[in-house]
Design a protein around this motif. Structure first.
Motif, mmCIF file in Angstrom:
data_model
loop_
_atom_site.group_PDB
_atom_site.id
_atom_site.type_symbol
_atom_site.label_atom_id
_atom_site.label_comp_id
_atom_site.label_asym_id
_atom_site.label_seq_id
_atom_site.Cartn_x
_atom_site.Cartn_y
_atom_site.Cartn_z
ATOM 1 N N GLU A 24 -40.848 -4.545 -26.129
ATOM 2 C CA GLU A 24 -42.503 -3.826 -26.483
ATOM 3 C C GLU A 24 -42.746 -5.113 -25.953
ATOM 4 O O GLU A 24 -43.724 -5.607 -25.442
ATOM 5 C CB GLU A 24 -42.790 -2.945 -27.433
ATOM 6 N N LYS A 27 -42.714 -7.035 -22.954
ATOM 7 C CA LYS A 27 -43.464 -5.941 -21.842
ATOM 8 C C LYS A 27 -45.132 -6.266 -21.863
ATOM 9 O O LYS A 27 -45.740 -6.779 -20.922
ATOM 10 C CB LYS A 27 -43.133 -4.819 -22.321
ATOM 11 N N GLU A 30 -45.025 -10.164 -20.539
ATOM 12 C CA GLU A 30 -45.530 -10.174 -18.852
ATOM 13 C C GLU A 30 -46.333 -9.452 -17.949
ATOM 14 O O GLU A 30 -46.397 -9.835 -17.363
ATOM 15 C CB GLU A 30 -43.830 -9.520 -19.143
ATOM 16 N N GLU A 31 -47.099 -8.641 -18.562
ATOM 17 C CA GLU A 31 -48.032 -8.390 -18.614
ATOM 18 C C GLU A 31 -49.318 -8.989 -18.491
ATOM 19 O O GLU A 31 -50.245 -9.328 -17.428
ATOM 20 C CB GLU A 31 -48.328 -6.970 -18.801
ATOM 21 N N LYS A 44 -37.017 -11.418 -16.383
ATOM 22 C CA LYS A 44 -35.848 -10.747 -16.900
ATOM 23 C C LYS A 44 -35.389 -12.014 -16.157
ATOM 24 O O LYS A 44 -34.810 -11.794 -15.707
ATOM 25 C CB LYS A 44 -35.902 -9.799 -16.799
#
Length: 220
Positions: A24, A27, A30-31, A44
């Motif tokens: 989580e 992610k 990354e966002e 990744k």
């Protein structure tokens, strides 16, 4: 960014590698990186192939000989296996007690990995040798920490794998006097169970690092 990063290091090609404790958090990072920097490319890391170790192989066998033996001498592995699509290479060799032998560590395709582990043995030249799973975890031989090798270690002095002192295991008085071991990594982590060596498979800290290392390996 309001997200905990466990580790950050520079890599080649103007890259930065971030490690997180959960999918989580990865992610979220990354966002947010995609939103903040249009010029940044976020990806990744590629999954690594699993590794196996073949015990006590004669040193006279070259890396090419070992891989060739897997293909030509082991019919118990080959049924239905397309060798043209299978990857197998010797990454490095570990020392054996017998100077004439070594323990080759091989990187192999997932399907071949499972066949090797299930079989438990392979033929190499005139030898029938045991084959075991090899953990992808890297442990420093200087500080005994995880995630890096001695070449990249920032510590100056060596740590004893038996008692955790600033000396080598060969010169350890506690070991010579028969005193029980004390794991330096579990001691630093504040664990209750420290009565084992730093290389012990019973180490709780090692188990956690091993799980993280294996999460980056494509076993399937």
């Amino acid at each position: 960014m309001g997200v905990a990063v466990d580790r950050m290091r520079k890599a080649r090609g103007q890259k930065v590698v971030l490690s997180c404790s959960s999918v989580e958090d990865a992610k979220k990072i990354e966002e947010r990186l995609k939103i903040r920097g249009a010029d940044l490319k976020v990806a990744k890391p590629e999954m690594r192939l699993p590794t196996v170790i073949i015990r006590d192989v004669l040193r006279v066998n070259s890396d090419e000989d070992i891989v060739r033996s897997l293909r030509t001498q082991n019919r118990h592995l080959s049924e239905g296996l397309d060798w043209d699509k299978v990857r197998a290479r010797v990454c490095y060799r570990r020392r054996a007690r017998n100077d004439l032998e070594c323990h080759p560590v091989l990187e192999v395709s997932p399907e071949l990995y499972h066949r090797l582990i299930k079989a438990g043995f392979v033929y190499v030249g005139l030898q029938r040798r045991p084959v075991w799973d090899q953990s992808p975890l890297v442990q420093c031989s200087r500080c005994l920490g995880y995630g890096h090798g001695k070449r990249y270690c920032k510590e100056v002095s060596e740590r004893c794998a038996h008692c955790g002192g600033e000396h080598t295991g060969i010169t350890c008085r506690a070991r010579k006097d028969g005193e029980p071991p004390k794991c330096v990594n579990c001691t630093k982590a504040g664990c209750e169970d420290t009565a084992h060596g730093a290389f012990s498979s019973e180490c709780g800290v090692r188990a956690k690092w091993d799980d993280m290392a294996r999460s980056k390996v494509a076993y399937c």
